[in-house]
Design an enzyme around this catalytic site. Structure first.
Site, PDB file in Angstrom:
ATOM      1  CG  ASP A 181     -10.104  -7.408  -4.360  1.00  0.00           C
ATOM      2  OD1 ASP A 181     -10.029  -7.275  -5.670  1.00  0.00           O
ATOM      3  OD2 ASP A 181     -11.279  -7.637  -3.858  1.00  0.00           O
ATOM      4  CG  ASP A 203     -13.463  -6.411  -6.094  1.00  0.00           C
ATOM      5  OD1 ASP A 203     -13.260  -6.587  -7.513  1.00  0.00           O
ATOM      6  OD2 ASP A 203     -14.070  -7.234  -5.448  1.00  0.00           O
ATOM      7  CB  CYS A 207       6.653  18.123  27.770  1.00  0.00           C
ATOM      8  SG  CYS A 207       8.589  17.688  28.076  1.00  0.00           S
TER       9      CYS A 207
END
Length: 808
Positions: free
Chosen positions: A702, A500, A80
């Site tokens: 990038d 891009d 739990c």
């Protein structure tokens, strides 16, 4: 005296060593400190108030941060959300642990630690001392990902035994309520006392047989002052059993109107919760199916050349440089490069794209992909943990084990949940005993046990991780890898997706898109002559023209007198004809009339294409257009993002005319053109305007933008640097995977919200009902058996709801 040994970054000379030692010795409590340049370590002897974390902070402030590593553990016994919290607290209390997370859905825990201060075995021992068996995690194998099936088999056995023992108890106890004649038959045959004795024996077998897992986990946790789900079940079932045992063997200790037994409640509680655990284990097994399928893609053996012969060997024995023979229809064993043969390979497991990919000599092949109808040979380039498949599995496992920011609220609540439930159970018992109607003790017992049993921290603990487990697994099946689990949440919150251009929305390499000829000239003949002249040029557009001629299988010609005209074009003689290739200015300076082709060239330029004029022997002959073509699926990707309510943008280093032409064709909302690589981060900031931004790219240039964006999405066909900078990786080069990733993230977060609503709503509504809140209003007093059934179904509902993501 305690001591610590840190692995330190940045020490390059004796001066660095001196700075590290002075910084540490100046810290309160430090007795001695020594740095070792060769080993890159710092050893410290200290007393209070110094501790490893404070010393690590000192090193960071001095400019020589300690190295951090991640340790992953496999943990069993967590049932739990309270268990999750206790495992995390046990890890965080260990010296050198920076942060720790446990995951109920994957039965795992990971800790960020200061390298040199602790290790996996030490942390595993800490967790085991806290009551949860733990072991260092090893690389994925079919066996390590098969624990849910083992859990299911064991639970199925327990359910069968418990059910067989519980059924007679329920019949003896409840049969008379449904069929009064049955009660009279029992009383007149074996007698009520004998019936109670039979129920006692069978219930004891249930509790201390199949149900002992609740006792062996729950009672020690209670003794440690750290109650959890098993503690609630153990207390509830034992309370019903103990009360019934007293009523059976020492009835004089109870009021006359309270002498009744609840053996069927105790036995049924255990059986129903075991059934719930079984259903939950099977559902969790289905939730982790994606990882098991990935692991199952690894073949066990391969046929490899050894001393001039081909032998079958275990894949684990392959090493880089081995030559492996691949039969038609066989699965590629490990990563490599084709050395012989050509054919088609199904890479859908890698990219999610169904079309096979042609492979010839020199082409890369990936372990786990499936060969077509041709026989191939390939040279091994990567094995074991270095293969693409192994890296994918690690990425998915890392994402599945992560915690989302939304989990923080759940953690704060579940820390107090089980103690609060126990307090409510005691309060309910006391109120019913003091104020309830007769028989008060019976009503108080039923209310207290029902509160203990109906509370379900399991559902709260599973609500988030099981959805992440299924969602990230579904993404992996479709070629969308979430490198971090929290990227799921942030991607669902983005308002703008910026792309891009080159290699992301376009193919990334120029192609011949148009060829128009003047009257009297043939396209193929002009292209053949132009290719002969351009074959002597190193200009990128020249290679495009040569490649176009080769694709059309045009017979090569030979050029002489090749002369480059900077800024204008190229002149040569081919097969006795003077050829001039260039722009309009080149034609004008040579006195060549371009006619209608000049207007057509201007139109092509407005579309983002590069026009090239060709003249033969002083006459305009043809117009070529070269462009980086838009990828198939790019228009559909942009349309899908718009349909999802997102804005789109494009950031490109290309000229404004080219970038805007591409944006117009795709319907992109905003364009930032002529942006240098280091300017992409600033462009993202301009586009954000208070919204979260995702950036999609594929190149080295990038990487800064991918890292700076709220969510970086890298094309898997791009560079390793771009992929490492991103949080989401699209294994194929299809732009349509971008809206698919957004849709999956939104579906996962929606699923998590549904699970949390159910988990919290269930407890908020049903705990008061179990306590008897409806009784004064004429409502029922909830039976402990019904409470057990509701609790068992609660966590099953959460897991089953998460499984719907497998169809997302």
């Amino acid at each position: 005296m305690p001591s610590a040994k840190f692995t330190v970054e940045g020490m390059t000379c004796a001066s660095c060593v001196g700075r590290v030692e002075r910084a540490l010795k100046a810290a309160p409590g430090v007795r001695d400190a020594q740095a070792n340049l060769m080993a890159g370590t710092a050893s410290v002897d200290y007393d209070a108030p110094a501790d490893p974390q404070a010393l690590a902070d000192t090193l960071r402030r001095s400019g020589y941060p300690p190295v951090e590593t991640e340790i992953q553990l496999d943990v069993t016994g967590m049932t739990c959300a309270s268990c999750v919290g206790r495992v995390e607290r046990a890890l965080k209390a260990a010296p050198g642990v920076v942060s720790a997370e446990a995951n109920l859905a994957t039965n795992s825990a990971r800790a960020r630690v200061l390298s040199g201060l602790t290790d996996a075995d030490t942390l595993a021992a800490r967790v085991t001392q806290a009551g949860y068996e733990a072991h260092p995690h090893h690389e994925a194998t079919t066996q390590t990902h098969d624990h849910h099936s083992g859990d299911s088999a064991e639970l199925a056995r327990r359910v069968a035994i418990s059910g067989a023992l519980t059924l007679p108890v329920v019949i003896l106890a409840m049969g008379g309520h449904m069929v009064p004649a049955f009660h009279h038959w029992i009383a007149g045959s074996i007698g009520i006392q004998a019936s109670w004795l039979i129920q006692f024996v069978l219930t004891a077998l249930v509790l201390f047989g199949p149900g002992r897992i609740f006792l062996t986990h729950g009672l020690p946790a209670l003794a440690r002052g750290a109650p959890e789900m098993n503690s609630l079940v153990a207390l509830g079932s034992l309370a019903a059993f103990a009360y019934s045992t007293v009523a059976t063997f020492a009835p004089a200790l109870l009021p006359a109107d309270a002498r009744d037994v609840y053996f069927e409640a105790a036995a049924t509680i255990v059986t129903l919760i075991l059934v719930g655990r079984l259903l939950e284990a099977r559902a969790k097994g289905q939730a982790g199916e994606a990882i098991r399928r990935l692991v199952g893609l690894r073949p066990a053996t391969a046929r490899v050349e050894r001393d001039g012969t081909v032998v079958e060997t275990a894949v684990e024995d392959l090493v880089p440089g081995d030559i492996v023979h691949l039969a038609p229809g066989e699965r590629v064993a490990v990563d490599g490069v084709v050395t012989e043969g050509q054919g088609w390979i199904d890479e859908s497991m890698l990219t999610g794209e169904p079309d096979p990919v042609r492979k010839a000599e020199g082409a890369a092949v990936t372990g786990g992909t499936v060969n077509g109808a041709a026989a191939l040979s390939y040279r091994v380039t990567a094995t074991g943990a270095d293969t693409v498949l192994a890296r994918i599995i690690r990425l998915v496992e890392d994402a599945q084990g992560a915690k989302l920011p939304v989990q923080a609220l759940v953690d704060r609540i579940t820390f107090w949940f089980v103690p609060a439930v126990m307090a409510l159970a005691l309060l309910s018992f006391g109120l019913w005993l003091a104020l309830g109607p007769d028989p008060r003790l019976t009503h108080a017992l039923v209310a207290g046990i029902s509160v203990l049993i109906i509370a379900c921290p399991c559902a709260m603990g599973l609500a988030t991780p099981v959805s992440i487990l299924v969602g990230t697994g579904r993404g992996a099946e479709k070629g969308v890898l979430f490198r971090r689990g929290d990227a799921l949440q942030r991607l669902s919150e983005v308002g703008i997706v910026a792309f891009d251009k080159t290699g992301t929305l376009t193919a990334g390499h120029p192609e011949l898109t148009d060829i128009e000829t003047a009257p009297g000239f043939e396209a193929d003949q002009v292209l053949r002559l132009a290719a002969a002249a351009e074959a002597r040029s190193e200009h990128p557009l020249a290679r495009t023209i040569v490649a176009a001629a080769a694709e059309r299988a045009l017979s090569p010609a030979t050029a002489t007198g090749v002369e480059a005209k900077p800024g204008l074009g190229l002149a040569a003689t081919v097969e006795g004809q003077a050829i001039l290739i260039g722009n309009r200015r080149a034609m004008t300076q040579s006195g060549i009339e371009t006619g209608d082709l000049a207007e057509r060239a201007a139109a092509l330029a407005s579309e983002g294409k590069t026009p090239i004029l060709i003249a033969l022997d002083g006459r305009i002959a043809a117009l070529l257009a070269v462009a980086d073509p838009i990828k198939p699926g790019a228009p559909e990707a942009i349309a899908a993002l718009h349909a999802a309510g997102l804005k789109t943008a494009m950031i490109s280093g290309d000229t404004r005319a080219t970038a805007e032409a591409v944006a117009r064709r795709l319907g992109i909302d905003a364009v930032r053109a002529e942006v240098l690589p280091d300017g992409k981060v600033a462009a993202l900031g301009e586009l954000a305007q208070g919204k979260r931004v995702a950036f999609v790219g594929d190149g080295i240039n990038d990487a800064p933008a991918l890292a700076a964006a709220d969510v970086g999405i890298a094309m898997g066909t791009g560079t390793d640097v771009a992929i490492e900078s991103a949080e989401v990786v699209l294994m194929g080069g299809d732009p349509e995977a971008v809206p698919a990733a957004v849709a999956l993230s939104r579906a996962t977060m929606r699923n998590i919200r549904e699970n949390l609503f159910w988990a919290f709503g269930y407890n908020v509504v049903l705990i008061p009902v179990a306590a008897g809140a409806l009784y004064p209003l004429g409502g029922p007093l909830l039976s402990p058996m019904l409470a057990a059934g509701a609790m068992a179904l609660s966590s099953v509902f959460v897991v089953t709801n998460a499984l719907r993501l497998r169809r997302a």
